[in-house]
Design an enzyme around this catalytic site. Structure first.
Site: not given
Ligand code: CO
Ligand code: ZN
Length: 329
Positions: A64, A166, A196-197, A219, A305
């Site tokens: 992503h 990420d 995606e998030e 990922d 994150h």
């Molecule tokens: Co993420």
């Molecule tokens: Zn991810």
């Protein structure tokens, strides 16, 4: 095997691209891969799809492009911006961090006076872009504008530290695999997905369109190797992680078997991953149409994150090698 391409990594990681705002990062990836794919297209939701032609099975590889971020919801009389989250943004991680808007406007996240730190919530926080009035603020930002964390890419010894690992590191792995793939036994669809998030949204429509025989998401995953953290069997530096389960998927047994076999045959360092909370694009891919056997190659990542996510160069190289060998099989 592959030598890490720091110039490309820096570009991928420092580029702006919260969910729903992937235009800039998509153009950078498109430019990077255009000489290696047989066909490139962008679907209605914004997924970038690069096809490597071949005779065998149709395999969808997904990484992503989007990252977590914030969206401005209100601007007060003094020019302070109230905001909401795009994806998993913790108030504790966001506090006093720098954020960047698409035009390069920078701000810092501040908070109201609180008696108890545990009461910290995004609703008690604001972004300060260094202006004195609403009018002045609105020359730079408007309600609905989005921002991402602003931290430089760092690579030193075996570690890489940055925002957006990420999942730009997954995009990087997919790009390097595409570049390395010469005459491919299978037909591979490299999909750089959007949103995606916020719920695997791009992967869902892309998988329906591609209609693959097998799906592989690339990922990050969390680790169990920092002081007094939650117990988890994955360690940074111990190799690519082959996912067994997360909250979005139970890896198809044949896909897991294939991944483990390929890793063993080629002496690629790997570890098995059970992630208790979190999902990836494969969560959407495997339940598309009448079902798609799917799995995930994960890159172990500390501080997911946050503005300073961390991965190991060795693990990234293992992930690239594992993906290449699977695609050639
Ligand atoms: Co993420
Ligand atoms: Zn991810």
């Amino acid at each position: 095997m592959s030598k890490i391409n720091n110039d490309l990594l820096k570009k991928l990681l420092e580029t702006f691209g919260p969910s729903g705002n992937e235009e800039t990062i998509r153009e950078i990836i498109r430019e990077e891969i255009k000489d290696y794919a047989d066909e490139i297209k962008v679907d209605a939701l914004g997924n970038l799809i690069a096809i490597k032609k071949g005779q065998g099975k149709k395999i969808m590889v997904a990484g992503h492009m989007d990252e977590i971020g914030i969206m401005v919801s209100n601007i007060d009389e003094n020019g302070f911006l109230r905001f909401t989250n795009i994806g998993g943004v913790s108030p504790f991680t966001a506090l006093y961090q720098r954020v960047m808007f698409v035009d390069g406007t920078l701000g810092v996240v501040g908070m109201e006076k609180l008696d108890e730190m545990k009461d910290l919530a995004l609703s008690k926080m604001f972004i300060d872009i260094g202006v004195y009035s609403k009018e002045e603020a609105m020359k730079k930002v408007n309600v609905g504008d989005v921002a991402c964390f602003y931290t430089p890419f760092v690579q030193n010894g075996d570690y890489i530290m940055s925002k957006a690992l990420d999942d730009r590191i997954g995009c990087y792995v997919a790009i390097e695999a595409l570049k390395a793939l010469k005459d491919c036994a299978n037909e591979v669809y490299f999909v750089f997905t959007v949103q995606e998030e916020v719920g695997l949204r791009g992967a869902r429509t892309a998988a329906y369109g591609v209609d693959p025989d097998m799906g592989i998401a690339i990922d990050v995953t969390t680790t169990g190797d920092t002081p007094k953290c939650k117990t988890m069997d994955v360690k940074m530096g111990n190799g690519a992680a082959i996912k067994v389960k997360d909250s979005s998927i139970l890896t198809h047994p044949e896909v897991k078997k294939l991944m483990v076999e390929v890793a063993k045959e080629n002496n690629i360092p790997y570890q098995l991953e059970i992630l208790e909370a979190g999902g990836t694009d494969s969560g959407a891919i495997h339940i598309t149409r009448s079902g798609v056997p799917s799995g995930v190659i994960s890159i172990p990542c500390r501080y997911v994150h946050s503005p300073s996510e961390m991965v190991s160069v060795k693990d990234v190289e293992s992930a690239i090698e594992l993906l290449c060998k699977i695609l050639q099989k």
